[in-house]
Design a protein around this motif. Structure first.
Motif, PDB file in Angstrom:
ATOM      1  N   PHE A  16      -0.007  12.860   2.814  1.00 55.72           N
ATOM      2  CA  PHE A  16       0.128  11.245   3.137  1.00 55.72           C
ATOM      3  C   PHE A  16       0.373  11.705   5.175  1.00 55.72           C
ATOM      4  O   PHE A  16       1.096  11.853   5.273  1.00 55.72           O
ATOM      5  CB  PHE A  16       1.224  10.201   2.459  1.00 55.72           C
ATOM      6  N   THR A  17      -0.317  10.736   5.040  1.00 59.12           N
ATOM      7  CA  THR A  17      -0.598  10.733   7.198  1.00 59.12           C
ATOM      8  C   THR A  17      -0.713   9.574   7.254  1.00 59.12           C
ATOM      9  O   THR A  17      -2.235   8.921   7.402  1.00 59.12           O
ATOM     10  CB  THR A  17      -0.709  11.852   8.059  1.00 59.12           C
ATOM     11  N   CYS A  18       0.199   9.014   8.094  1.00 65.78           N
ATOM     12  CA  CYS A  18      -0.409   7.127   9.062  1.00 65.78           C
ATOM     13  C   CYS A  18      -0.380   7.394  10.158  1.00 65.78           C
ATOM     14  O   CYS A  18      -0.820   6.770  10.693  1.00 65.78           O
ATOM     15  CB  CYS A  18       0.990   6.225   8.317  1.00 65.78           C
ATOM     16  N   GLY A  19       0.262   8.621  11.293  1.00 66.40           N
ATOM     17  CA  GLY A  19      -0.358   8.516  12.544  1.00 66.40           C
ATOM     18  C   GLY A  19       1.362   8.452  13.532  1.00 66.40           C
ATOM     19  O   GLY A  19       1.253   8.731  14.282  1.00 66.40           O
ATOM     20  N   LYS A  20       1.961   8.519  12.645  1.00 66.02           N
ATOM     21  CA  LYS A  20       3.565   8.461  12.516  1.00 66.02           C
ATOM     22  C   LYS A  20       4.029   9.492  11.595  1.00 66.02           C
ATOM     23  O   LYS A  20       4.820   8.940  10.862  1.00 66.02           O
ATOM     24  CB  LYS A  20       4.344   7.033  12.665  1.00 66.02           C
ATOM     25  N   GLU A  21       4.915  10.213  12.843  1.00 63.55           N
ATOM     26  CA  GLU A  21       4.845  11.824  11.984  1.00 63.55           C
ATOM     27  C   GLU A  21       7.045  10.895  10.974  1.00 63.55           C
ATOM     28  O   GLU A  21       7.198  11.411   9.823  1.00 63.55           O
ATOM     29  CB  GLU A  21       5.675  12.594  13.070  1.00 63.55           C
ATOM     30  N   ARG A  86      10.726   0.278   6.478  1.00 64.40           N
ATOM     31  CA  ARG A  86       9.132   1.234   6.897  1.00 64.40           C
ATOM     32  C   ARG A  86       8.075   0.405   5.744  1.00 64.40           C
ATOM     33  O   ARG A  86       7.782  -0.052   4.840  1.00 64.40           O
ATOM     34  CB  ARG A  86       9.077   2.478   6.225  1.00 64.40           C
ATOM     35  N   LEU A  87       6.594   0.286   6.513  1.00 63.05           N
ATOM     36  CA  LEU A  87       5.791   0.509   6.495  1.00 63.05           C
ATOM     37  C   LEU A  87       4.123   1.244   6.787  1.00 63.05           C
ATOM     38  O   LEU A  87       4.529   1.202   8.061  1.00 63.05           O
ATOM     39  CB  LEU A  87       5.516  -1.444   6.939  1.00 63.05           C
ATOM     40  N   ALA A  88       3.269   1.570   5.876  1.00 62.89           N
ATOM     41  CA  ALA A  88       2.834   2.487   6.793  1.00 62.89           C
ATOM     42  C   ALA A  88       1.219   2.855   5.621  1.00 62.89           C
ATOM     43  O   ALA A  88       1.590   2.650   4.362  1.00 62.89           O
ATOM     44  CB  ALA A  88       3.434   4.352   6.638  1.00 62.89           C
ATOM     45  N   LEU A  89       0.391   2.930   6.317  1.00 69.24           N
ATOM     46  CA  LEU A  89      -0.700   2.702   5.666  1.00 69.24           C
ATOM     47  C   LEU A  89      -1.201   3.851   6.331  1.00 69.24           C
ATOM     48  O   LEU A  89      -1.755   4.554   6.965  1.00 69.24           O
ATOM     49  CB  LEU A  89      -1.579   1.887   6.070  1.00 69.24           C
ATOM     50  N   HIS A  90      -2.154   4.851   4.634  1.00 68.83           N
ATOM     51  CA  HIS A  90      -3.086   6.091   5.765  1.00 68.83           C
ATOM     52  C   HIS A  90      -3.738   6.295   6.470  1.00 68.83           C
ATOM     53  O   HIS A  90      -4.514   5.101   6.137  1.00 68.83           O
ATOM     54  CB  HIS A  90      -3.382   7.272   3.900  1.00 68.83           C
ATOM     55  N   THR A  91      -4.060   7.391   7.339  1.00 65.58           N
ATOM     56  CA  THR A  91      -4.679   6.793   8.386  1.00 65.58           C
ATOM     57  C   THR A  91      -6.842   6.658   7.605  1.00 65.58           C
ATOM     58  O   THR A  91      -7.805   5.710   8.061  1.00 65.58           O
ATOM     59  CB  THR A  91      -5.410   8.322   9.285  1.00 65.58           C
ATOM     60  N   ARG A  92      -6.694   7.125   6.933  1.00 66.76           N
ATOM     61  CA  ARG A  92      -7.743   7.407   5.867  1.00 66.76           C
ATOM     62  C   ARG A  92      -7.917   6.091   5.525  1.00 66.76           C
ATOM     63  O   ARG A  92      -9.627   5.093   5.354  1.00 66.76           O
ATOM     64  CB  ARG A  92      -7.974   7.538   4.287  1.00 66.76           C
ATOM     65  N   TYR A  93      -7.293   4.893   5.711  1.00 68.84           N
ATOM     66  CA  TYR A  93      -7.739   3.688   4.974  1.00 68.84           C
ATOM     67  C   TYR A  93      -6.934   2.310   6.101  1.00 68.84           C
ATOM     68  O   TYR A  93      -7.815   1.158   5.818  1.00 68.84           O
ATOM     69  CB  TYR A  93      -6.711   2.914   4.089  1.00 68.84           C
ATOM     70  N   GLN A  94      -6.889   3.172   7.640  1.00 67.26           N
ATOM     71  CA  GLN A  94      -6.828   2.284   8.564  1.00 67.26           C
ATOM     72  C   GLN A  94      -7.745   1.022   9.018  1.00 67.26           C
ATOM     73  O   GLN A  94      -8.961   2.464   9.287  1.00 67.26           O
ATOM     74  CB  GLN A  94      -5.680   3.522   9.603  1.00 67.26           C
ATOM     75  N   GLY A  95      -7.381   0.296   9.868  1.00 67.22           N
ATOM     76  CA  GLY A  95      -8.993  -0.105  10.279  1.00 67.22           C
ATOM     77  C   GLY A  95     -10.197  -1.111   9.358  1.00 67.22           C
ATOM     78  O   GLY A  95     -11.201  -0.906   9.522  1.00 67.22           O
ATOM     79  N   GLN A  96      -9.800  -0.891   8.367  1.00 67.77           N
ATOM     80  CA  GLN A  96     -10.409  -1.918   7.360  1.00 67.77           C
ATOM     81  C   GLN A  96      -9.926  -2.737   7.188  1.00 67.77           C
ATOM     82  O   GLN A  96     -10.286  -3.816   5.419  1.00 67.77           O
ATOM     83  CB  GLN A  96      -9.936  -1.105   5.987  1.00 67.77           C
TER      84      GLN A  96
END
Length: 161
Positions: A16-21, A86-96
């Motif tokens: 999991f990576t959302c862009g915020k470590e 906390r609320l986080a979305l994997h980078t793969r799904y961001q921008g959708q």
């Protein structure tokens, strides 16, 4: 299609990576421990048939001090609230367009909980200006001098009705 469930040890969090470590590492290192200690409850989105985490959010309880809010908003000194920690979305799904959908999912879960454990406010602590703007776009009001925002649970219920 995503399925939302409480986080458990079967869920794969390692990729999991959302862009915020800070959000990534908390999910991997602390989320299960927080649940075991009843300090936070984490819910994860996984694609149907998968255990790989695509998104997550965590709740904890809190109280707001009357001084934090406009006086007309509070008649008690300490007001019960739920904190979307906390609320986080994997980078793969961001921008959708999935961030607002994830937030609505959190709203719906909080409203179900509110039927059992009544709270007046839904609170978030924005990590940065982008997050602050995101929450403002979704009806949250800022508390002056902080990155904390809130919405009344009754307002959320009306919005989702």
């Amino acid at each position: 299609m995503f399925v939302c469930r409480p986080l458990n040890q079967e869920h794969r969090t390692d990729s999991f990576t959302c862009g915020k470590e800070e959000l990534d590492s908390w999910l991997r290192r602390s989320a299960l421990h927080a649940r075991a200690n009843n300090t936070a409850a984490t819910f994860v989105w996984c694609e149907e048939g998968s255990t790989e985490v695509a998104a997550y959010y965590s709740f904890t309880s809190m109280t707001l001090e009357r001084e934090e809010l406009a006086m007309a908003m509070a008649s008690m000194h300490k007001i019960p609230a739920v904190l979307l920690a906390r609320l986080a979305l994997h980078t793969r799904y961001q921008g959708q367009g999935l961030g607002p959908v994830l937030l609505v999912d959190a709203f719906e879960r909080a409203l179900v909980g509110n039927e059992v454990f009544a709270v007046r406010f839904f609170v978030v602590d924005a990590m940065d200006e982008d997050a602050h703007t995101f929450y403002e776009k979704h009806g949250f009001r800022g508390i002056p001098g902080s990155m904390r925002l809130y919405r009344e649970m009754s307002d959320i219920a009306k919005t989702l009705a």
